[in-house]
Enzyme design. Structure first.
Site, PDB file in Angstrom:
ATOM      1  N   CYS A 186      23.834 -29.371   8.836  1.00  0.00           N
ATOM      2  CA  CYS A 186      23.281 -28.380   9.758  1.00  0.00           C
ATOM      3  C   CYS A 186      24.291 -27.240   9.946  1.00  0.00           C
ATOM      4  O   CYS A 186      25.465 -27.503  10.238  1.00  0.00           O
ATOM      5  CB  CYS A 186      22.986 -29.026  11.111  1.00  0.00           C
ATOM      6  N   CYS A 230      17.642 -30.786  11.162  1.00  0.00           N
ATOM      7  CA  CYS A 230      18.974 -31.218  11.519  1.00  0.00           C
ATOM      8  C   CYS A 230      18.815 -32.556  12.221  1.00  0.00           C
ATOM      9  O   CYS A 230      17.983 -32.703  13.111  1.00  0.00           O
ATOM     10  CB  CYS A 230      19.605 -30.198  12.463  1.00  0.00           C
ATOM     11  N   TYR A 265       1.861   2.097  -3.387  1.00  0.00           N
ATOM     12  CA  TYR A 265       0.710   2.631  -4.118  1.00  0.00           C
ATOM     13  C   TYR A 265       0.493   4.099  -3.735  1.00  0.00           C
ATOM     14  O   TYR A 265       0.315   4.963  -4.598  1.00  0.00           O
ATOM     15  CB  TYR A 265      -0.541   1.804  -3.793  1.00  0.00           C
ATOM     16  N   LYS A 300      -2.313   8.300   9.773  1.00  0.00           N
ATOM     17  CA  LYS A 300      -1.652   7.006   9.569  1.00  0.00           C
ATOM     18  C   LYS A 300      -0.532   6.710  10.562  1.00  0.00           C
ATOM     19  O   LYS A 300      -0.028   7.596  11.245  1.00  0.00           O
ATOM     20  CB  LYS A 300      -1.037   6.997   8.168  1.00  0.00           C
ATOM     21  N   ARG A 352     -18.121  -1.626  -0.415  1.00  0.00           N
ATOM     22  CA  ARG A 352     -18.149  -0.235  -0.837  1.00  0.00           C
ATOM     23  C   ARG A 352     -18.134  -0.109  -2.361  1.00  0.00           C
ATOM     24  O   ARG A 352     -18.785   0.764  -2.918  1.00  0.00           O
ATOM     25  CB  ARG A 352     -16.947   0.519  -0.250  1.00  0.00           C
ATOM     26  N   ASP A 392      -7.863  -2.151   9.499  1.00  0.00           N
ATOM     27  CA  ASP A 392      -7.367  -2.412   8.152  1.00  0.00           C
ATOM     28  C   ASP A 392      -8.103  -3.607   7.560  1.00  0.00           C
ATOM     29  O   ASP A 392      -7.617  -4.728   7.562  1.00  0.00           O
ATOM     30  CB  ASP A 392      -5.858  -2.668   8.206  1.00  0.00           C
ATOM     31  N   CYS A 449      23.303 -31.222  18.651  1.00  0.00           N
ATOM     32  CA  CYS A 449      23.158 -29.866  18.116  1.00  0.00           C
ATOM     33  C   CYS A 449      22.758 -28.892  19.230  1.00  0.00           C
ATOM     34  O   CYS A 449      21.724 -29.081  19.873  1.00  0.00           O
ATOM     35  CB  CYS A 449      22.100 -29.868  17.017  1.00  0.00           C
ATOM     36  N   CYS A 464      25.701 -27.495  13.814  1.00  0.00           N
ATOM     37  CA  CYS A 464      26.509 -28.599  14.333  1.00  0.00           C
ATOM     38  C   CYS A 464      27.124 -29.475  13.247  1.00  0.00           C
ATOM     39  O   CYS A 464      27.910 -30.368  13.551  1.00  0.00           O
ATOM     40  CB  CYS A 464      25.677 -29.453  15.281  1.00  0.00           C
ATOM     41  N   GLU A 500     -10.798   7.167  17.023  1.00  0.00           N
ATOM     42  CA  GLU A 500     -11.035   5.722  16.864  1.00  0.00           C
ATOM     43  C   GLU A 500      -9.843   5.057  16.196  1.00  0.00           C
ATOM     44  O   GLU A 500      -8.992   5.726  15.625  1.00  0.00           O
ATOM     45  CB  GLU A 500     -12.261   5.498  15.953  1.00  0.00           C
ATOM     46  N   ILE A 527     -12.330   8.920   3.530  1.00  0.00           N
ATOM     47  CA  ILE A 527     -11.941  10.095   4.307  1.00  0.00           C
ATOM     48  C   ILE A 527     -10.538  10.517   3.939  1.00  0.00           C
ATOM     49  O   ILE A 527      -9.741   9.713   3.468  1.00  0.00           O
ATOM     50  CB  ILE A 527     -12.052   9.886   5.838  1.00  0.00           C
ATOM     51  N   LYS A 542     -12.819  12.063  14.426  1.00  0.00           N
ATOM     52  CA  LYS A 542     -14.105  12.574  13.942  1.00  0.00           C
ATOM     53  C   LYS A 542     -14.580  13.666  14.890  1.00  0.00           C
ATOM     54  O   LYS A 542     -14.572  13.458  16.116  1.00  0.00           O
ATOM     55  CB  LYS A 542     -15.145  11.444  13.895  1.00  0.00           C
ATOM     56  N   LYS A 596      -8.230   2.935  13.142  1.00  0.00           N
ATOM     57  CA  LYS A 596      -8.524   2.744  11.721  1.00  0.00           C
ATOM     58  C   LYS A 596      -8.232   1.286  11.382  1.00  0.00           C
ATOM     59  O   LYS A 596      -7.073   0.882  11.219  1.00  0.00           O
ATOM     60  CB  LYS A 596      -7.688   3.680  10.851  1.00  0.00           C
ATOM     61  N   TYR A 639     -18.870   1.619  12.886  1.00  0.00           N
ATOM     62  CA  TYR A 639     -18.385   2.950  13.233  1.00  0.00           C
ATOM     63  C   TYR A 639     -19.122   4.108  12.572  1.00  0.00           C
ATOM     64  O   TYR A 639     -18.774   5.260  12.780  1.00  0.00           O
ATOM     65  CB  TYR A 639     -16.889   3.083  12.965  1.00  0.00           C
ATOM     66  N   ASP A 689       0.833  -1.208   0.000  1.00  0.00           N
ATOM     67  CA  ASP A 689       0.000   0.000   0.000  1.00  0.00           C
ATOM     68  C   ASP A 689       0.865   1.255   0.000  1.00  0.00           C
ATOM     69  O   ASP A 689       0.543   2.250  -0.643  1.00  0.00           O
ATOM     70  CB  ASP A 689      -0.884   0.046   1.248  1.00  0.00           C
ATOM     71  N   ALA A 690       1.976   1.180   0.769  1.00  0.00           N
ATOM     72  CA  ALA A 690       2.827   2.364   0.901  1.00  0.00           C
ATOM     73  C   ALA A 690       3.365   2.782  -0.470  1.00  0.00           C
ATOM     74  O   ALA A 690       3.500   3.962  -0.760  1.00  0.00           O
ATOM     75  CB  ALA A 690       3.981   2.075   1.861  1.00  0.00           C
TER      76      ALA A 690
END
Ligand code: IVH
Length: 715
Positions: free
Chosen positions: A449, A467, A46, A338, A152, A133, A473, A452, A129, A93, A314, A131, A249, A43-44
């Protein structure tokens, strides 16, 4: 941030071309996110591309197009779900991406200005409130009855998901109270999401299904994506098995109900109607109150049972909300503030392998350090070899890392073409520039491994490499000692997990035999160890030396050798030396020992380290009585090592009868068909197991053939 691959060639193109590129790329990612439920970039990332487009459009207003993602609420209607036109549009929002306190202060200042408040006017009341996800859902109640649930979508038209939302346990099918029952319409809006523990459990199940060869199954990249996938499932039954949660909400359309005068009052009223309302929300005063809330929740973010990507403020008073109204379809009276993103892109520098307490080998991506979920992450788990290959993570790749809550950071997916903004939508599955190889755990470790040096092994039907060093080990030492000391094994009184931690951490015990060379002086030197408890432990150790072969074998902690198998082995061989010299075939002759146990035992006993430990334990005086054993007496069992699955009704043998006979002949009966099944015995009315056998190419036989295999012992 220098660690993230550069956002592509901004500036290289003229603003018009760049804006068009960005619009196309954003549309492609929005499609993957909303329609396919398969986001390809975090998302970051985007958001960064989106903001770049916004900036270009702000600087060149003539370049704004009607179809620009900046001009509308994105989302689309999936084929198969009915469209639902929202009575009141579902808006978004404004998002404040400045994660510092300034984000809250700017919002408060904007609101005060818009309300025309003087600088010395008292602070405003807000409802702060979380947010959540997940995905926004509109629940339509008519006379208190849930009649429809919709996503939505694009804000105007969503999708009908009544069938799956009804499966959410906490969404009331009927609202409580006379007011709700009398009201012709109350639309309640809120977020459907998946708790992190439910998400982890779901992905665990999905990984298992995929490992078992199930078709059309996938793992989900994050809880929000999983929630979206489940809500939009066409099959409600399937959705019911994948637990979702919901918090209310906001309101949509309302007819015949007096809406409370404050946002806080709305929460109280919704709760009274039986709707789940999160109780982390708080009524706060002024910018200071908002900042305090933002900071307090930041501290608790990891400990919450679900993902949040920020908080929402809000304005509490509804009359004031109405006074402020909307700006470009976003309410002026609310803002999302955020937190640092929980997913980021970075580059895999190397792939390491870590050894867990039970010898499990876990591939771990060594990353170009990246700030994600509030901390800098440089290691992320890849779970296991299959998962690494499924995601096809390779050294040098750009990947999405997720760090949420207490969960270990993980690599979610590979971004094959990190220069996303230049990719055309169809070339998202780009080629790697550098030559690289799919991950191969065995090759990576040269079969040894990393702690060991013992051989590593991956048993059939297991997803993990392990292992085989066992007792030798260090990574497995504590676990091994505790197992050895437990009541049903050597039964060493006074040796619990705290003490084992202490002994191993202090370097007093490296191998099991060293338990028996502990002296009083060394023990008393340990913290919180009095002379009395030290004496008791030494007495417990001395007493444990007289044991039985079965307890000793079980205590060694050999994979797949449980208490019963240990008893069977002891009875069969009678002596440890005979057992240690047994071939895999001879091990298979033991009652209830199948190929998995035989292989595990054989590998364990072949490791020189393990043989040495056994010798040393005998040398320090661990003893038992040996016997002749029953091995020589019995003829080899005809079905030793063979696995059967029974399906349908056999002509003469009852199911239990068939099972008893197979087992008596040394075979095993399993409930499900896999590549490891030797025979499927099919009778009248055989169903899916028969199909599975054909699909996997497993031999299918009838009762007559089974009796033949059993050595015609019938009759
Ligand atoms: S209020 C008009 N409150 O964030 C205001 N939204 O862009 C309607 N969200 O689509 C939204 N937690 O999916 C609101 N406590 C919360 C929320 C919340 C999560 C989501 C929701 C919405 C988006 C805002």
């Amino acid at each position: 941030m220098s660690t993230v691959p550069p956002t592509p060639a901004a500036g290289a193109a003229d603003p018009e071309t760049r804006a068009a590129d960005l619009r196309r790329v954003l549309a492609d990612h929005a499609h993957r996110y909303y329609v396919l439920d398969e986001p390809q970039i975090p998302d970051a990332e985007y958001d960064r591309l989106f903001q770049e487009l916004q900036a270009i459009e702000a600087a060149h207003p003539t370049l704004v197009t009607a179809d620009s993602p900046t001009q509308r609420v994105i989302g689309a209607v999936l084929d198969g779900l009915d469209p639902v036109r929202h009575a009141v549009p579902m808006l978004s929002i404004h998002t404040e991406t400045d994660t510092t306190p300034a984000g809250a202060q700017k919002f408060d200042a904007r609101v005060r200005k818009a309300l025309g408040l003087a600088d010395d006017a008292p602070p405003l009341a807000y409802l702060a409130e979380l947010k959540f996800d997940g995905l926004a859902i509109n629940l339509r109640y008519e006379h208190g009855e849930l009649v429809q649930a919709a996503t939505r979508g694009d804000g105007e038209t969503g999708e009908d998901v009544t069938h799956t939302v009804r499966m959410i346990a906490t969404v009331p099918k009927r609202l409580r109270g006379a007011a709700a029952t009398l009201a012709p319409v109350i639309e309640v809006r809120g977020e459907v999401f998946m708790r992190r523990d439910d998400f982890e459990a779901l992905n665990e199940r999905q990984r298992k299904l995929i490992d078992e060869g199930a078709k059309g199954e996938k793992t989900f990249v994050n809880p929000r994506n999983a929630a979206a996938g489940v809500v939009r499932q066409l099959d409600a039954g399937k959705a019911a098995k994948r637990p979702l949660s919901f918090f209310a909400y906001a309101l949509g359309d309302v007819v015949g109900w007096d809406v409370p005068a404050t946002q806080h009052g709305l929460g109280v009223a919704l709760r009274a109607m039986g709707l789940p309302v999160n109780n982390d929300s708080e009524r706060v005063l002024g910018a200071d109150g908002l900042v305090r809330f933002h900071e307090a929740i930041a501290v608790r973010r990891d400990a919450l049972p679900f993902d949040i990507d920020g908080v929402v403020y809000k304005l509490d008073d509804r009359a004031q909300q109405e006074q402020l109204g909307f700006k470009s379809r976003e309410p002026r009276w609310a803002v999302a503030h955020k937190y640092p993103a929980q997913e980021q892109m970075t580059v895999v520098r190397d792939i390491d392998v870590q050894v867990g307490r039970t010898g499990k080998l876990t591939p771990v991506a060594k990353l170009e350090p990246v700030f994600v979920g509030g901390t800098t992450v440089s290691n992320a788990t890849l779970h296991n070899e299959d998962e690494t290959r499924r995601k096809d993570v390779r050294v040098g790749d750009t990947v999405i890392v997720r760090r949420a809550g207490d969960v270990i950071p993980e690599v979610v997916s590979v971004v094959l073409d990190p220069s996303t903004a230049q990719a055309s939508p169809s070339s998202a599955q780009g080629e790697r520039k550098e030559r690289s190889e799919p991950f191969d755990l065995y090759q990576r470790l040269g079969g040894k491994c990393p702690i060991c040096g013992s051989d590593i092994a991956r048993e059939a039907e297991e997803v993990d490499w392990r292992c085989t060093g066992g007792l030798f080990c260090p990574a497995q030492r504590k676990q091994a000692i505790l197992h050895f000391a437990q009541r049903r094994a050597l039964d060493i009184e006074g040796l619990g997990d705290k003490l084992v931690d202490q002994l191993v951490d202090a370097g007093l015990i490296r191998t099991l035999p060293e338990l028996y060379t502990l002296g009083l002086a060394k023990l008393i030197a340990l913290e919180r160890m009095g002379e009395k408890s030290a004496q008791n432990l030494l007495a417990g150790l001395a007493e444990s030396k007289r044991t039985t072969l079965a307890r000793f074998l079980y205590g060694l902690g050999i994979r797949h050798v449980g208490e019963t198998t240990a008893k069977d082995l002891a009875k069969h061989f009678g002596s440890l030396d005979r057992l240690m010299d047994a071939t895999e075939e001879q091990l298979l002759q033991v009652n209830d020992v199948g190929p998995i146990v035989a292989q595990s035992l054989h590998t364990f006993l072949r490791q020189p380290h393990n043989r040495e430990v056994i010798e040393q334990l005998r040398a320090v005086g661990v003893t038992w009585e040996e016997s002749e054993g029953t091995a020589g007496n019995a003829a080899p069992l005809p079905l030793a090592g063979k696995t059967f699955v029974l399906t349908g009704t056999l002509p003469t043998l009852g199911r239990d009868d068939a099972k008893d006979r197979i087992e008596a002949a040394g075979g095993k009966v399993s409930g499900s068909v896999s590549k490891k099944t030797h025979y499927v015995v099919a009778g009248e009315g055989a169903g899916s197991k028969l199909d599975k056998a054909r699909e996997l190419g497993v031999a299918v036989i009838d009762e007559a053939a089974l009796l033949e295999l059993l050595g015609s012992a019938h009759g």
